[in-house]
Design an enzyme around this catalytic site. Sequence first.
Site, PDB file in Angstrom:
ATOM      1  N   GLU A 177       0.828  -1.212   0.000  1.00 42.23           N
ATOM      2  CA  GLU A 177       0.000   0.000   0.000  1.00 42.23           C
ATOM      3  C   GLU A 177       0.859   1.258   0.000  1.00 42.23           C
ATOM      4  OE1 GLU A 177       0.786   1.556   2.944  1.00 42.23           O
ATOM      5  OE2 GLU A 177       1.770  -0.291   3.542  1.00 42.23           O
ATOM      6  N   GLU A 320       4.494  -0.556   1.798  1.00 41.63           N
ATOM      7  CA  GLU A 320       4.690  -0.819   0.364  1.00 41.63           C
ATOM      8  C   GLU A 320       4.562  -2.294   0.007  1.00 41.63           C
ATOM      9  OE1 GLU A 320       8.454   0.661  -1.028  1.00 41.63           O
ATOM     10  OE2 GLU A 320       8.080   2.716  -0.375  1.00 41.63           O
TER      11      GLU A 320
END
Length: 385
Positions: A177, A320
């Site tokens: 994300e 991430e």
Amino acid sequence: MNNEQVLEQLLGRIVGPNEEVAAEASAHVDALTKPPGSLGKLEQLVIRLAGITGKARPHLDRRAVIIMAADHGVVAEGISAFPAEVTPQMVLNFLAGGAAVNVLARHAGADVICVDIGVNADLEHPDLLSRKVRKGTANMAKGAAMTRDEAIQAILAGVDVVSAEVAKGTQLFVTGEMGIGNTTASAAVMCALTGIAPASAVGRGTGIDDAGLQRKAAVVSQALSVNSPNREDALDVLCKVGGLEIAGLTGVILAAAANGCPVVVDGFISTAAALIARQLAPVSTAYMIASHTSHESGHATLLRELDLKPMLDLDMRLGEGTGGVLSLHLIDAACLLLNEMATFASAGVSDGTNKASGADTGARKGDVADTDVTGASTVQGEVSL
């Protein structure tokens, strides 16, 4: 059929892993040339992977990290050390291959799929998946972050991304994300669903100082007070104090489970999505693999809530999907051991029961394996289990 009915239909497809295949893999693991249980969590992992995939000898060569990107209106409350402009900038960095997750994914042989599910900017790139539901959430400290239908739309966007990848042959998913402010939304989701106090749930996120940490906890408390999310209704919690990328990742997790694919859960934000997925479909946790324990304060608590045991603890808090991609190496190792190790029978090694296939079972000077009083084989010169 409306979106909520489509979601319900998906949830109905999620069933438990194949226990017979898991048992077959477990028996094979016990027959490998090692003392029982000596490979610890790797053994447990590969048995789970067999049950999840329905294959006693799983090969998970095609994998993808799905990065859901979105902005958060709550950034207006000063809860981040970085401005909201960083979200679209980092999306472009992902697409250029320059972020940490890109580096680690290349090393692990994973595709990086970046999805704009709610970035507050107009982004165009040939490799960007545009599934924008809206340009960022509203400020949850003032009211609901989004509508219930928007939250469901975002979940279904995650479902569609996974479904398309499964059709291409992808067998394993990693959650990732990007969204400035998303640790605040994740903390609010955690508090709403578990009853944990905001002070225990919030962390430093992008690196806020002590005063910022107190302000962040106060903002989460305000959001919970203003919105009164219903703890028994995960969709109500999601739309009132969640985020679009959290919703998208919820869809990724649910769709992976519905398609019999393992899903590696990354850090705090991804685990908040996993918490929502569990409430929507409790059996979905059987498909979740916890990659690491984030340095974010509430992450370890969230993992315990889900009864997920992480593989790594490296004091990471980047997000991430970085922790998730790193853990792929351990998943590969577990599968290789199952698929390539010799069994006692095939290698002609005593298994501790005075039997060896194709070899003299009598004791000889220099034999590799002895037998301890428990009947488990022990390797000479090594500590027995």
